[in-house]
Design a protein around this motif. Structure first.
Motif: not given
Length: 249
Positions: A67-68, A90-91, A106
């Motif tokens: 999860k972010l 994710l980034n 994260s």
């Protein structure tokens, strides 16, 4: 994909081709990517990267869920704005900030596996492939949209407004009756997380709406006696919540 039992190059190459923005890179580029990337296991609840820390590597989720999070004023470490799934970068948006730093935090949900790829490698592959550039630009736009929605839209709405909008989303279309019964698709804890609320806040808000006879709750069934009245009342939610908080309504 059971990466825990087979961490070989062919498996990772197949994954990159089927589930990631790198799918259209040539075989040589993908093999180089695998050779220079580091595969990392992230434990349940572990923080992979922290907001406002330097961003030197691109993290691609291979297996699991991460999860972010963005910070809030509550006692908690942050609220989830998105749940990363296999194939997600994710980034990616953080790579293009100057100086590069992480825009969010994260945290792993269960055990996850990620590929850590150097920023230089990502830039090199983007220079080689126009398709990859377009795919990653789409991912960047999606991440930034989540952040903007979280910061300027969703968080500006009080609990009552969030819950009322959510209930309206559950109303089947088309519908001709003014009254309707909707079924909550998840447990209250999961719904509260989706609405960025505490479970106790969700329960209290449902009770407040029920006291005003806007809804009637029975287990996971929620009856809305009048959709027209429900929508009208939602339009002036700020005044209603303010009066309720002062005990004058």
């Amino acid at each position: 994909m059971d990466i825990t039992s087979s961490l070989n190059g062919d498996l990772l190459l197949g994954f990159l081709r089927e589930h990631t923005p790198f799918a259209y890179c040539n075989q040589t580029s993908l093999e180089s990517l695998c050779q220079h990337a580091e595969l990392q296991q992230v434990a349940d609840g572990e923080i992979l990267f922290q907001r406002d820390t330097p961003c030197e590597r691109f993290y691609l989720l291979v297996e699991g869920k991460i999860k972010l999070l963005l910070p809030t004023n509550s006692k908690h470490g942050g609220r989830a704005i998105a749940i990363g799934r296999p194939g997600d970068g994710l980034n990616i948006a953080s790579l293009f900030v100057e100086p590069a730093y992480h825009l969010c935090t994260s945290q792993s949900l269960g055990i996850s596996w990620v590929m850590a790829i150097s920023k230089d490698m990502v830039m090199r592959l983007m220079a080689e492939s126009a398709t990859l550039r377009l795919r990653l630009m789409g991912d960047i736009s999606s991440q930034l949209r989540h952040m903007v929605f979280f910061k300027t839209g969703f968080l500006s709405k009080c609990a009552a407004r969030r819950v009322m909008e959510y209930l309206l989303e559950l109303v089947p279309e088309p519908i001709r009756r003014d009254d309707v019964i909707v079924v909550l698709p998840d447990q209250k804890q999961a719904i509260a997380a989706r609405l960025l609320l505490e479970p106790a806040t969700l329960s209290r808000t449902l009770n407040q709406l029920q006291e005003r006879e806007l809804i009637a709750v029975r287990h996971r069934q929620v009856k809305i006696p009048s959709l027209r009245n429900f929508r009208e009342q939602m339009a002036d939610w700020e005044q209603r919540v303010g009066r309720c908080a002062q005990g004058v309504d």
